[in-house]
Scaffold this motif. Structure first.
Motif, PDB file in Angstrom:
ATOM      1  N   VAL A 199       0.859  -1.173   0.000  1.00 62.60           N
ATOM      2  CA  VAL A 199       0.000   0.000   0.000  1.00 62.60           C
ATOM      3  C   VAL A 199       0.904   1.234   0.000  1.00 62.60           C
TER       4      VAL A 199
ATOM      5  N   SER B 235      -7.038   6.633   3.660  1.00 58.21           N
ATOM      6  CA  SER B 235      -7.364   5.576   2.694  1.00 58.21           C
ATOM      7  C   SER B 235      -6.369   4.422   2.765  1.00 58.21           C
ATOM      8  N   GLY B 236      -5.075   4.752   2.670  1.00 55.77           N
ATOM      9  CA  GLY B 236      -4.053   3.703   2.681  1.00 55.77           C
ATOM     10  C   GLY B 236      -3.991   2.953   3.994  1.00 55.77           C
TER      11      GLY B 236
ATOM     12  N   ALA C 222      -2.516   4.749  -2.852  1.00 53.79           N
ATOM     13  CA  ALA C 222      -3.317   5.643  -2.007  1.00 53.79           C
ATOM     14  C   ALA C 222      -2.485   6.869  -1.674  1.00 53.79           C
TER      15      ALA C 222
ATOM     16  N   SER D  59      -1.522  11.421  -7.828  1.00 57.88           N
ATOM     17  CA  SER D  59      -0.876  10.175  -7.418  1.00 57.88           C
ATOM     18  C   SER D  59       0.233   9.763  -8.386  1.00 57.88           C
TER      19      SER D  59
ATOM     20  N   ALA E 161      -6.946   4.235  -4.630  1.00 56.98           N
ATOM     21  CA  ALA E 161      -7.876   4.427  -3.521  1.00 56.98           C
ATOM     22  C   ALA E 161      -7.805   5.870  -3.023  1.00 56.98           C
ATOM     23  N   GLY E 162      -8.911   6.355  -2.464  1.00 53.15           N
ATOM     24  CA  GLY E 162      -8.938   7.680  -1.861  1.00 53.15           C
ATOM     25  C   GLY E 162      -8.750   8.795  -2.876  1.00 53.15           C
TER      26      GLY E 162
ATOM     27  N   ALA F  48     -12.445   8.703   1.607  1.00 46.21           N
ATOM     28  CA  ALA F  48     -11.115   8.102   1.486  1.00 46.21           C
ATOM     29  C   ALA F  48     -11.059   6.758   2.204  1.00 46.21           C
TER      30      ALA F  48
ATOM     31  N   GLY G 266     -10.401   3.116   0.675  1.00 46.65           N
ATOM     32  CA  GLY G 266      -9.403   2.147   1.126  1.00 46.65           C
ATOM     33  C   GLY G 266     -10.008   0.793   1.392  1.00 46.65           C
TER      34      GLY G 266
END
Length: 392
Positions: free
Chosen positions: A6, A12-13, A145, A150, A266-267, A284, A288
């Protein structure tokens, strides 16, 4: 080899890492550490229930929301049968990471560089924070995440570089004593083009501190000058400044969250921040959780198409709310006249009740169809100008 790496240790993470560890998987959690996201810090009761967050994490419980129009009109909305919990991300994010590590995730501090696949499976390459040397985390799957813009998403998932962004900035100040203009139990939301031409400003109490900030999609807006003006307008310009933070915030879920083989986002990395409100912490953490669910399914089945479950599960639950909020932002945030009409609409008791029921429960309220019909008619009247903006 880890089952999942992750990348990113925000809400989220950290949630994805904890969920996967608790379902029996080997997890590496990679985080830059030391970065604090600018955030009003509002979380609904449903988040606390769904993710087992104790009240000791709350700095305060807000019981009133004040909407302020461009002309300075104020509408105070009581939060009936509930509250808005307030957290500070400098404490809340480390709490979530520590909980994931306590559950069994292995924690690494450093900056994501790239993903290599020398033998088919992904190997996350990161720069160690302490040594600045590149290190490897071999795995079967990767969850990106790592926030808006990102690095994982831009390297691996088509469309990750095209998500619309609001640039947010806030200052954490020492909270003043309660006054006519500042209430430690009230969130102020300022809809004023002089502060933000296309979003809003905020004053959110955090117990002994206060978050004062704003956001805008327009790169020409000077966020620091706008926040300084907001502090003056709110009578907070003499308060001690403790921190200053800024970052982009996405306002539209991506059309695709995975790369079709071994990466899922994610998020914020997937764009799941609510339009209109900019609320992100709850979404978020849900992001996750569904990313963890998709990875667990993929690891169990061996089918990479199961990575699509992340987006499918999220949108099944929240697509309608996001569409409604996006429509509201497009309708009301485009001019001060529209913002004035929006604040005027907030006088309506049905609007107030349904808004906060939806906020606290994260679902559109369907129990009172006549209230929805009345709101629809009033909304149309305000947008078309049939009702004057100063009508109460």
């Amino acid at each position: 080899m880890y089952d999942v790496v992750v990348v990113g240790g925000g809400p989220s993470g950290a949630t994805a890492a904890e969920d996967l560890v608790r379902s029996g998987h080997s997890i590496a959690l990679l985080d830059r550490e030391g970065r604090i996201k600018p955030c009003g810090g509002a979380i609904p009761p449903r988040l606390m229930q769904d993710f087992h967050i104790g009240e000791e994490q709350l700095l305060t419980k807000v019981t009133t929301a004040r909407m302020i129009s461009p002309t300075g009109r104020r509408v105070d909305i009581p939060i009936e049968n509930g509250y808005v919990g307030m957290v500070d991300r400098k404490d809340f994010d480390p709490f979530l990471r520590e909980r994931a590590v306590a559950a069994g995730a292995e924690y690494f501090t450093g900056t994501f560089v790239r993903i290599d696949r020398p033998e088919g499976n992904p190997v996350v390459i990161y720069r160690d924070k302490a040594t600045q040397e590149e290190r490897e985390l071999p795995c079967k799957l990767v969850i990106g995440a790592d926030g808006a813009k990102s690095r994982v998403g831009q390297a691996e998932v088509e469309g990750a570089d095209k998500v619309p962004l609001v640039f947010a900035y806030h200052e954490i100040i020492k909270a003043p004593e309660a006054t006519d203009t500042y209430d430690p139990m009230r969130c102020d939301v300022i809809y004023d083009g002089a502060i933000s031409p296309d979003f809003y400003g905020w004053v959110f109490p955090h117990g002994g501190t206060t978050s004062v900030g704003m956001g805008s999609e327009q790169s020409s807006v000077n966020l620091k000058e706008a926040t300084a003006a907001l502090r003056v307008a709110s009578g907070l310009d003499q308060c001690e400044t403790l921190r200053k933070e800024g970052a982009p915030i996405p306002l539209k879920p991506m059309d695709r969250w995975d790369n079709g083989k071994d990466v899922v986002l994610a998020g914020d990395a997937a764009g799941v921040v609510a339009p209109s409100s900019g609320e992100g912490i709850y979404y978020a953490m849900v992001g996750g959780r569904v990313a963890a669910t998709a990875c667990a399914a993929t690891l169990a089945s061996g089918r990479v198409k199961d990575l699509k479950l992340a987006r499918k599960l999220f949108m099944r639950e929240h697509k309608t709310v996001f569409r409604v909020l996006a429509s509201m932002q497009n309708a009301y945030y485009r001019s001060d006249d529209r913002r004035e009409r929006f604040v005027s609409l907030c006088h309506d008791i049905d609007v107030q009740r349904l808004t906060f029921e939806a906020y606290m429960n994260k679902k559109l309220v369907k129990a009172r169809p006549m209230a929805h019909l009345k709101i629809g008619v009033k909304n149309l009247a305000h947008l078309t100008g049939l009702v004057k903006a100063n009508h109460v």
